[in-house]
Design a protein around this motif. Structure first.
Motif, PDB file in Angstrom:
ATOM      1  N   VAL A 146       4.157   2.281  23.754  1.00 24.04           N
ATOM      2  CA  VAL A 146       4.532   3.318  22.800  1.00 24.04           C
ATOM      3  C   VAL A 146       4.346   4.711  23.404  1.00 24.04           C
ATOM      4  CG1 VAL A 146       3.945   4.353  20.579  1.00 24.04           C
ATOM      5  CG2 VAL A 146       4.101   1.883  20.786  1.00 24.04           C
ATOM      6  N   GLY A 147       3.322   4.877  24.232  1.00 31.62           N
ATOM      7  CA  GLY A 147       3.113   6.146  24.906  1.00 31.62           C
ATOM      8  C   GLY A 147       4.258   6.493  25.835  1.00 31.62           C
ATOM      9  N   VAL A 148       4.763   5.510  26.558  1.00 31.20           N
ATOM     10  CA  VAL A 148       5.922   5.719  27.445  1.00 31.20           C
ATOM     11  C   VAL A 148       7.123   6.186  26.630  1.00 31.20           C
ATOM     12  CG1 VAL A 148       7.589   4.565  28.944  1.00 31.20           C
ATOM     13  CG2 VAL A 148       5.160   4.107  29.222  1.00 31.20           C
ATOM     14  N   VAL A 163      -2.248   7.227  28.309  1.00 30.50           N
ATOM     15  CA  VAL A 163      -1.843   6.934  29.684  1.00 30.50           C
ATOM     16  C   VAL A 163      -0.333   6.747  29.765  1.00 30.50           C
ATOM     17  CG1 VAL A 163      -2.058   5.286  31.585  1.00 30.50           C
ATOM     18  CG2 VAL A 163      -4.071   5.893  30.232  1.00 30.50           C
ATOM     19  N   GLY A 164       0.225   5.993  28.830  1.00 29.42           N
ATOM     20  CA  GLY A 164       1.665   5.711  28.856  1.00 29.42           C
ATOM     21  C   GLY A 164       2.517   6.947  28.672  1.00 29.42           C
ATOM     22  N   ALA A 165       2.057   7.923  27.873  1.00 30.24           N
ATOM     23  CA  ALA A 165       2.854   9.123  27.602  1.00 30.24           C
ATOM     24  C   ALA A 165       3.112   9.936  28.858  1.00 30.24           C
ATOM     25  CB  ALA A 165       2.148   9.992  26.558  1.00 30.24           C
ATOM     26  N   GLN A 166       2.142   9.968  29.769  1.00 34.11           N
ATOM     27  CA  GLN A 166       2.332  10.724  31.011  1.00 34.11           C
ATOM     28  C   GLN A 166       3.417  10.101  31.888  1.00 34.11           C
ATOM     29  OE1 GLN A 166       0.832  13.707  31.511  1.00 34.11           O
ATOM     30  NE2 GLN A 166       0.050  13.343  29.457  1.00 34.11           N
ATOM     31  N   PHE A 167       3.440   8.776  31.955  1.00 38.68           N
ATOM     32  CA  PHE A 167       4.495   8.098  32.701  1.00 38.68           C
ATOM     33  C   PHE A 167       5.854   8.300  32.038  1.00 38.68           C
ATOM     34  CE2 PHE A 167       0.758   5.626  34.074  1.00 38.68           C
ATOM     35  CZ  PHE A 167       0.949   5.650  35.454  1.00 38.68           C
ATOM     36  N   GLY A 168       5.868   8.255  30.706  1.00 41.20           N
ATOM     37  CA  GLY A 168       7.126   8.421  29.973  1.00 41.20           C
ATOM     38  C   GLY A 168       7.743   9.784  30.167  1.00 41.20           C
ATOM     39  N   THR A 169       6.906  10.826  30.198  1.00 40.75           N
ATOM     40  CA  THR A 169       7.413  12.186  30.392  1.00 40.75           C
ATOM     41  C   THR A 169       8.077  12.324  31.754  1.00 40.75           C
ATOM     42  OG1 THR A 169       5.637  13.033  28.982  1.00 40.75           O
ATOM     43  CG2 THR A 169       6.786  14.633  30.355  1.00 40.75           C
ATOM     44  N   SER A 170       7.472  11.719  32.772  1.00 36.98           N
ATOM     45  CA  SER A 170       8.055  11.773  34.116  1.00 36.98           C
ATOM     46  C   SER A 170       9.379  11.017  34.175  1.00 36.98           C
ATOM     47  CB  SER A 170       7.079  11.182  35.140  1.00 36.98           C
ATOM     48  OG  SER A 170       5.867  11.912  35.154  1.00 36.98           O
TER      49      SER A 170
END
Length: 302
Positions: free
Chosen positions: A24-26, A252-259
């Motif tokens: 979900v963060g991604v 953690v997942g949100a940082q990967f998703g933004t990239s």
């Protein structure tokens, strides 16, 4: 590793919950959605009671939205003025939504309401987004120029305000109504509402795609935090253990998703989001239509 959830009153694999939060963060970082439209049904599927899933799902969205919003603030892709207008409407809608949720919970109709809302809204929004995104992608590849936006009834409404980051000069009434509707959904469905707000901001308000994601996250963050607080104080359905595990994965997942989101074109992002929305809708609709393995259960009340 099994862990007991005190409010949900079941044991669940901790790594499974961390994985759900990360997924979900991604999505939050890539699409500017809180991810509640996915996390809440997934919690249903692993046996979390709907009332707990809705309240705790809204709490998880707060963390993933914070992480993704910080990344967008660094890129200066957030219209704080537009986000504030959307937020005012969202807080009003969330307060009304929690009242409706509490009333239906007292009638024992929360499960049916939440599932029907998901099927209807995800089906409509996902279908419209998919069709429009395909048309936009086709026009881009064929080299056709996008037509200039025509003046609509929105430009004729009073109480206009200038939004410099997005380059808009429009009435505050449509953003307030969009925010209120999203706040209502956040309270009833446990979603951030990004799957409705993102297309509404693009097609209804005419905002540039590059600013929509960050501005959406700004509104989602505060509305879901407010919704979580109301659920925790009136329903007592926020499971802290479940929330913490989802939060860790979400940040953690949100940082990967933004990239990942910066490497894809706007049309490709919208198609992927539309397909994801339709897939979740299909699964929920199938569960409503198929006969359950257990036709009834016996419960004991004190």
């Amino acid at each position: 590793m099994q862990i007991y959830l005190p409010i949900a009153e079941i044991s669940v694999n901790a790594f499974l919950l961390l994985g759900l939060g990360g997924l979900v963060g991604v999505l939050s970082g890539m699409f500017g959605v809180g991810g509640g439209f996915l996390i809440t049904p997934l919690l249903f599927f692993i046996g979390i009671p709907p009332a707990v899933a809705v309240a705790t799902g809204a709490n998880q969205i707060v963390a993933s939205s914070v992480s993704a919003l910080l990344a967008h603030l660094k890129r200066k892709t957030v219209d704080l003025r537009m986000g504030t207008v959307l937020l005012i409407g969202g807080l009003v809608g969330a307060a009304g939504g929690v009242s409706i949720f509490n009333y239906l919970k007292s009638l024992g109709q929360v499960d049916l309401l939440v599932n029907l809302c998901y099927v209807v809204f995800l089906g409509i929004i996902g279908g419209l987004m998919f069709i429009e995104s395909l048309n936009a992608l086709y026009k881009t590849r064929s080299g056709k120029r996008q037509p200039r936006k025509k003046h609509t009834w929105i430009q004729k409404l009073p109480f206009k305000m200038r939004f410099r980051v997005t380059g808009l000069y429009i009435s505050v009434i449509p953003p307030l109504l969009v925010g209120a509707f999203v706040g209502l959904l956040a309270a009833i469905m446990g979603v951030g509402g990004g799957f409705i707000m993102v297309p509404a901001m693009i097609y209804l308000l005419g905002m540039p795609t590059k600013v929509v994601v960050g501005t959406s996250l700004f509104q989602i963050l505060f509305v879901t935090a407010f919704t979580t607080l109301l659920h925790a104080t009136t329903n007592y359905t926020v499971d802290i253990v479940l929330a913490v595990l989802l939060l860790i994965g979400g940040v953690v997942g949100a940082q990967f998703g933004t990239s990942l989101g910066t490497k894809l074109k706007a049309e490709q992002l919208r198609i992927l989001l539309a397909l994801l929305v339709l897939a979740v809708c299909g699964k929920l609709a199938l569960d409503l239509l198929l006969q359950p393995s257990e036709l009834y259960s016996i419960g004991f009340t004190s």
